[in-house]
Design an enzyme around this catalytic site. Structure first.
Site, PDB file in Angstrom:
ATOM      1  N   GLY A   1       7.273 -46.788  11.805  1.00 12.68           N
ATOM      2  CA  GLY A   1       8.672 -46.587  12.140  1.00 12.68           C
ATOM      3  C   GLY A   1       8.974 -47.050  13.555  1.00 12.68           C
TER       4      GLY A   1
ATOM      5  CB  CYS B   1       4.196 -42.969  19.268  1.00 11.77           C
ATOM      6  SG  CYS B   1       5.829 -43.439  19.852  1.00 11.77           S
ATOM      7  CG  LEU B   2       4.965 -48.879  17.211  1.00 12.95           C
ATOM      8  CD1 LEU B   2       6.131 -49.642  16.583  1.00 12.95           C
ATOM      9  CD2 LEU B   2       3.674 -49.681  17.093  1.00 12.95           C
TER      10      LEU B   2
ATOM     11  CG  HIS C   1      11.149 -42.108  19.059  1.00 12.02           C
ATOM     12  ND1 HIS C   1      10.613 -42.189  20.324  1.00 12.02           N
ATOM     13  CD2 HIS C   1      10.148 -42.438  18.207  1.00 12.02           C
ATOM     14  CE1 HIS C   1       9.338 -42.553  20.231  1.00 12.02           C
ATOM     15  NE2 HIS C   1       9.027 -42.706  18.961  1.00 12.02           N
TER      16      HIS C   1
ATOM     17  CD  GLN D   1       9.651 -46.208  19.347  1.00 13.46           C
ATOM     18  OE1 GLN D   1      10.058 -46.226  18.192  1.00 13.46           O
ATOM     19  NE2 GLN D   1       8.364 -46.162  19.645  1.00 13.46           N
TER      20      GLN D   1
ATOM     21  CG  HIS E   1       7.215 -40.248  15.227  1.00 13.09           C
ATOM     22  ND1 HIS E   1       6.014 -39.955  15.831  1.00 13.09           N
ATOM     23  CD2 HIS E   1       7.726 -41.300  15.916  1.00 13.09           C
ATOM     24  CE1 HIS E   1       5.826 -40.808  16.830  1.00 13.09           C
ATOM     25  NE2 HIS E   1       6.842 -41.637  16.899  1.00 13.09           N
ATOM     26  CD  GLU E   2      10.140 -43.695  14.085  1.00 14.58           C
ATOM     27  OE1 GLU E   2      10.700 -44.011  15.149  1.00 14.58           O
ATOM     28  OE2 GLU E   2       8.909 -43.825  13.909  1.00 14.58           O
TER      29      GLU E   2
HETATM   30 CO    CO Z   1       7.229 -43.205  18.123  1.00 16.57          CO
END
Ligand code: CO
Length: 154
Positions: free
Chosen positions: A47, A90-91, A136, A52, A132-133
């Site tokens: 995701g 997480c990216l 963010h 981000q 998770h998203e």
């Molecule tokens: Co993330």
């Protein structure tokens, strides 16, 4: 299509509460969605949330089990009492994993990339990724959720 740079922790943009998308069909939004999908795929993530890539708006893309979801203004309507603890990455935290407890199932409402209002029941990895998203979009990061000491892999 060039991929978008993904900002990393502790960039303060990741802490901002993202703003509601008023018009999902706005050309800027419609241009951003495929670029985010491309960026997600090239990064091998599950995701990616708009903050981000420095856009503090309530938009995220998820690809899980071969299904792509574009979530605009997603809202969790209900969640299971039962929680599952899993290692989560997480990216914006490359190479790091955190043990996080999250509800096993969620029901959400959102608007899709075509501007249609939808409902979705999710469980397992999809439910986890959705939560998770959405975190963010509220400026919440893995370091806030993790009650267990950070582990490093690789
Ligand atoms: Co993330």
């Amino acid at each position: 299509m060039p991929i978008l740079p993904i900002i990393k922790y502790p960039n303060p943009i990741l802490r901002k509460k993202a703003e509601k998308v008023n018009d999902p069909l706005d050309p800027e939004i419609q241009k951003l969605i495929p670029r985010m999908i491309e960026t997600l795929r090239k990064s091998n993530g599950l995701g990616l949330a708009a903050p981000q890539v420095k856009k503090t708006i309530r938009l995220c893309v998820i690809e899980e089990g071969g299904v792509l979801y574009t979530l605009i203004n997603p809202k969790i309507k209900s969640q299971s009492k039962n929680k599952i603890i899993m290692d989560e990455g997480c990216l914006s935290f490359p190479g790091k994993f955190f043990l996080i407890a999250r509800p096993e199932k969620v029901k959400i409402r959102y608007t899709d990339g075509k501007g249609e209002n939808r409902k979705l029941k999710a469980e397992g990895l999809l439910a986890r990724t959705i939560q998770h998203e959405i975190d963010h979009l509220d400026g919440i990061l893995l370091t806030d959720r993790s009650k267990i000491k950070k582990t490093k892999k690789l």
